[in-house]
Enzyme design. Structure first.
Site, PDB file in Angstrom:
ATOM      1  N   MET A  44      50.410 -82.856 -27.347  1.00 24.51           N
ATOM      2  CA  MET A  44      50.925 -83.977 -28.000  1.00 24.51           C
ATOM      3  C   MET A  44      50.645 -83.592 -29.510  1.00 24.51           C
ATOM      4  O   MET A  44      50.373 -84.621 -30.350  1.00 24.51           O
ATOM      5  CB  MET A  44      50.349 -85.215 -27.590  1.00 24.51           C
ATOM      6  CG  MET A  44      50.843 -85.576 -26.185  1.00 24.51           C
ATOM      7  SD  MET A  44      50.706 -87.162 -25.705  1.00 24.51           S
ATOM      8  CE  MET A  44      48.829 -87.701 -25.817  1.00 24.51           C
ATOM      9  N   HIS A 101      43.421 -76.515 -27.540  1.00 22.01           N
ATOM     10  CA  HIS A 101      44.841 -76.064 -27.411  1.00 22.01           C
ATOM     11  C   HIS A 101      45.244 -74.769 -27.407  1.00 22.01           C
ATOM     12  O   HIS A 101      45.667 -74.155 -26.939  1.00 22.01           O
ATOM     13  CB  HIS A 101      45.561 -76.952 -28.311  1.00 22.01           C
ATOM     14  CG  HIS A 101      45.730 -78.338 -28.154  1.00 22.01           C
ATOM     15  ND1 HIS A 101      45.202 -79.279 -29.219  1.00 22.01           N
ATOM     16  CD2 HIS A 101      46.069 -79.327 -27.178  1.00 22.01           C
ATOM     17  CE1 HIS A 101      45.167 -80.555 -28.833  1.00 22.01           C
ATOM     18  NE2 HIS A 101      45.828 -80.615 -27.679  1.00 22.01           N
ATOM     19  N   GLN A 113      53.863 -92.584 -21.963  1.00 28.36           N
ATOM     20  CA  GLN A 113      52.343 -92.429 -21.097  1.00 28.36           C
ATOM     21  C   GLN A 113      51.181 -93.354 -22.063  1.00 28.36           C
ATOM     22  O   GLN A 113      50.303 -93.182 -21.662  1.00 28.36           O
ATOM     23  CB  GLN A 113      52.178 -91.140 -21.065  1.00 28.36           C
ATOM     24  CG  GLN A 113      51.594 -90.324 -22.299  1.00 28.36           C
ATOM     25  CD  GLN A 113      51.375 -88.836 -22.206  1.00 28.36           C
ATOM     26  OE1 GLN A 113      52.215 -88.025 -21.650  1.00 28.36           O
ATOM     27  NE2 GLN A 113      50.270 -88.524 -22.209  1.00 28.36           N
ATOM     28  N   LYS A 133      40.039 -80.481 -19.504  1.00 32.01           N
ATOM     29  CA  LYS A 133      39.653 -81.581 -20.186  1.00 32.01           C
ATOM     30  C   LYS A 133      40.121 -82.853 -19.554  1.00 32.01           C
ATOM     31  O   LYS A 133      39.613 -83.958 -19.650  1.00 32.01           O
ATOM     32  CB  LYS A 133      40.076 -81.421 -21.899  1.00 32.01           C
ATOM     33  CG  LYS A 133      40.122 -82.867 -22.529  1.00 32.01           C
ATOM     34  CD  LYS A 133      38.520 -83.038 -23.121  1.00 32.01           C
ATOM     35  CE  LYS A 133      38.668 -84.161 -23.833  1.00 32.01           C
ATOM     36  NZ  LYS A 133      39.595 -85.202 -23.987  1.00 32.01           N
ATOM     37  N   GLN A 192      44.564 -85.919 -15.050  1.00 30.57           N
ATOM     38  CA  GLN A 192      46.041 -85.279 -15.240  1.00 30.57           C
ATOM     39  C   GLN A 192      46.520 -84.018 -14.497  1.00 30.57           C
ATOM     40  O   GLN A 192      47.426 -83.801 -13.873  1.00 30.57           O
ATOM     41  CB  GLN A 192      46.086 -84.939 -16.774  1.00 30.57           C
ATOM     42  CG  GLN A 192      47.447 -84.300 -17.106  1.00 30.57           C
ATOM     43  CD  GLN A 192      47.478 -84.555 -18.646  1.00 30.57           C
ATOM     44  OE1 GLN A 192      47.718 -85.272 -19.311  1.00 30.57           O
ATOM     45  NE2 GLN A 192      47.200 -83.133 -19.402  1.00 30.57           N
ATOM     46  N   SER A 219      41.925 -84.322 -30.066  1.00 31.13           N
ATOM     47  CA  SER A 219      42.769 -84.701 -31.191  1.00 31.13           C
ATOM     48  C   SER A 219      42.147 -86.170 -31.584  1.00 31.13           C
ATOM     49  O   SER A 219      42.242 -86.409 -32.702  1.00 31.13           O
ATOM     50  CB  SER A 219      44.321 -84.953 -30.825  1.00 31.13           C
ATOM     51  OG  SER A 219      44.747 -83.792 -30.376  1.00 31.13           O
TER      52      SER A 219
HETATM   53  P1  AMP Z   1      47.144 -83.259 -25.524  1.00 29.31           P
HETATM   54  O1  AMP Z   1      47.609 -82.703 -26.751  1.00 29.31           O
HETATM   55  O2  AMP Z   1      45.676 -84.075 -25.868  1.00 29.31           O
HETATM   56  O3  AMP Z   1      48.003 -84.087 -24.821  1.00 29.31           O
HETATM   57  O4  AMP Z   1      46.457 -81.926 -24.665  1.00 29.31           O
HETATM   58  C1  AMP Z   1      47.211 -81.116 -24.429  1.00 29.31           C
HETATM   59  C2  AMP Z   1      46.783 -80.046 -23.397  1.00 29.31           C
HETATM   60  O5  AMP Z   1      45.414 -79.508 -24.020  1.00 29.31           O
HETATM   61  C3  AMP Z   1      46.267 -80.572 -22.216  1.00 29.31           C
HETATM   62  O6  AMP Z   1      46.646 -79.610 -20.969  1.00 29.31           O
HETATM   63  C4  AMP Z   1      44.882 -80.762 -22.358  1.00 29.31           C
HETATM   64  O7  AMP Z   1      44.100 -80.771 -21.345  1.00 29.31           O
HETATM   65  C5  AMP Z   1      44.511 -79.681 -23.151  1.00 29.31           C
HETATM   66  N1  AMP Z   1      43.338 -79.919 -23.781  1.00 29.31           N
HETATM   67  C6  AMP Z   1      42.851 -80.882 -24.448  1.00 29.31           C
HETATM   68  N2  AMP Z   1      41.727 -80.715 -24.873  1.00 29.31           N
HETATM   69  C7  AMP Z   1      41.176 -79.482 -24.545  1.00 29.31           C
HETATM   70  C8  AMP Z   1      40.034 -78.895 -24.770  1.00 29.31           C
HETATM   71  N3  AMP Z   1      38.991 -79.256 -25.348  1.00 29.31           N
HETATM   72  N4  AMP Z   1      39.660 -77.573 -24.101  1.00 29.31           N
HETATM   73  C9  AMP Z   1      40.923 -77.194 -23.408  1.00 29.31           C
HETATM   74  N5  AMP Z   1      42.152 -77.631 -23.167  1.00 29.31           N
HETATM   75  C10 AMP Z   1      42.355 -78.882 -23.872  1.00 29.31           C
END
Ligand code: AMP
Length: 285
Positions: A30, A37, A61, A151, A155, A188
């Site tokens: 996102m 990421h 969501q 993380k 999900q 984020s």
């Molecule tokens: P998001 O942009 O928050 O929807 O996250 C996108 C992807 O990045 C998802 O698969 C998250 O689980 C992963 N993600 C978010 N934070 C971390 C982190 N600190 N370490 C590893 N992967 C992450």
């Protein structure tokens, strides 16, 4: 790096790559990207020839409209970070590309209660919306592998369930949680923490690691209650701290009976909601 905002241009490019027998890894996000990421992009690059990253703040969501509104958006900076990490394609669609009028995108699936506990209890509808967008993005991109972070453990579990139930032809790969030096899981949302809450926030990781130490000594219930109290005393407002079976997400009563255990936590730092988790037993890869 190629930037696509349209499904059609993305698919034209991907078709050409498939003719060349290139394998595709996909990392949905996102945006407001951080090193966590980017670590998933690195994993994608090891697994495939082409990495596709999507940035889409999925409205379906978000159960809280204020959270959707305040979600950080910084496409230019994100694109720059991805370009520097040798991402091949950034897919950044507008909502109409993902949810065109008349297209049925809801996923009909028995979620076997996986969406009702922990995050599901506090964010009604969140997981249905999340599965809807992941399924739609998988349909658009058609990757060989999908890389997601631990993380967001619940999900990940729901996406694994969807892939298995619908027999989707994609390999799901989990990436470890990247943390700040003080243990706070990268997110984020961290950039919106006040300096005071930023200082306190690592307590979540401290509580999770303490639970792992306490697992074999004494009552799990007491350890969880102590953890909750520690979070509360720190100034955060906990929503839940649960030790669950890493596959069924059912609450654990006798730890010895499970091969894979995970502790999951959610807490408010002011008006920012933080989540984290830690495997207490077993491994997911
Ligand atoms: P998001 O942009 O928050 O929807 O996250 C996108 C992807 O990045 C998802 O698969 C998250 O689980 C992963 N993600 C978010 N934070 C971390 C982190 N600190 N370490 C590893 N992967 C992450």
């Amino acid at each position: 790096m190629q930037l696509s905002t349209k499904v059609s241009t993305l698919q034209t490019y991907l078709r050409q790559q498939r003719v060349l027998r290139k394998r595709v890894a996909f990392i949905p996000t996102m945006g407001a990207l951080h090193e966590g990421h980017l670590s998933l992009v690195d994993i994608g690059q090891q697994k495939a020839d082409i990495t596709v990253v999507s940035i889409f703040v999925n409205p379906t969501q978000f159960n809280n409209p204020d959270d959707l509104l305040k979600y950080p958006r910084m496409l230019e900076k994100d694109a720059w970070m991805l370009e520097n990490r040798n991402t091949d394609i950034l897919f950044a669609p507008v909502p109409e590309e993902i949810y065109p009028p008349g297209l049925e995108t809801q996923v009909e699936l028995d979620l076997q209660g996986l969406d009702e506990v922990m995050e599901g209890e506090f964010r009604p509808g969140h997981f249905k919306g999340m599965l809807q967008v992941v399924k739609r993005l998988l349909d658009i991109v058609g990757p060989d592998s999908l890389v997601m972070g631990q993380k967001d453990f619940q999900q990940f579990t729901l996406v694994r369930h969807m892939i298995q139930s619908l027999k989707l032809p994609v390999q799901l790969i989990i990436g470890p949680t990247l943390r700040e030096p003080d243990g706070l899981a990268m997110s984020s949302r961290n950039m919106r923490l006040t300096p005071e809450f930023r200082k306190i926030a690592p307590v979540l990781y401290q509580v999770l690691t303490q639970l792992r130490k306490d697992l074999d000594s004494g009552s799990l219930d007491t350890a969880v209650q102590t953890g909750l109290m520690r979070i509360e005393n720190s100034g955060l407002r906990p929503e839940y701290l649960s030790v669950v079976d890493a596959f069924s997400l059912k609450k654990v009563i006798t730890p010895g009976k499970h091969s894979h255990l995970v502790a999951c936590v959610a807490a408010w730092a002011g008006d920012i909601r933080l989540i984290d988790n830690l495997m207490l037993k077993g491994s997911l890869d």
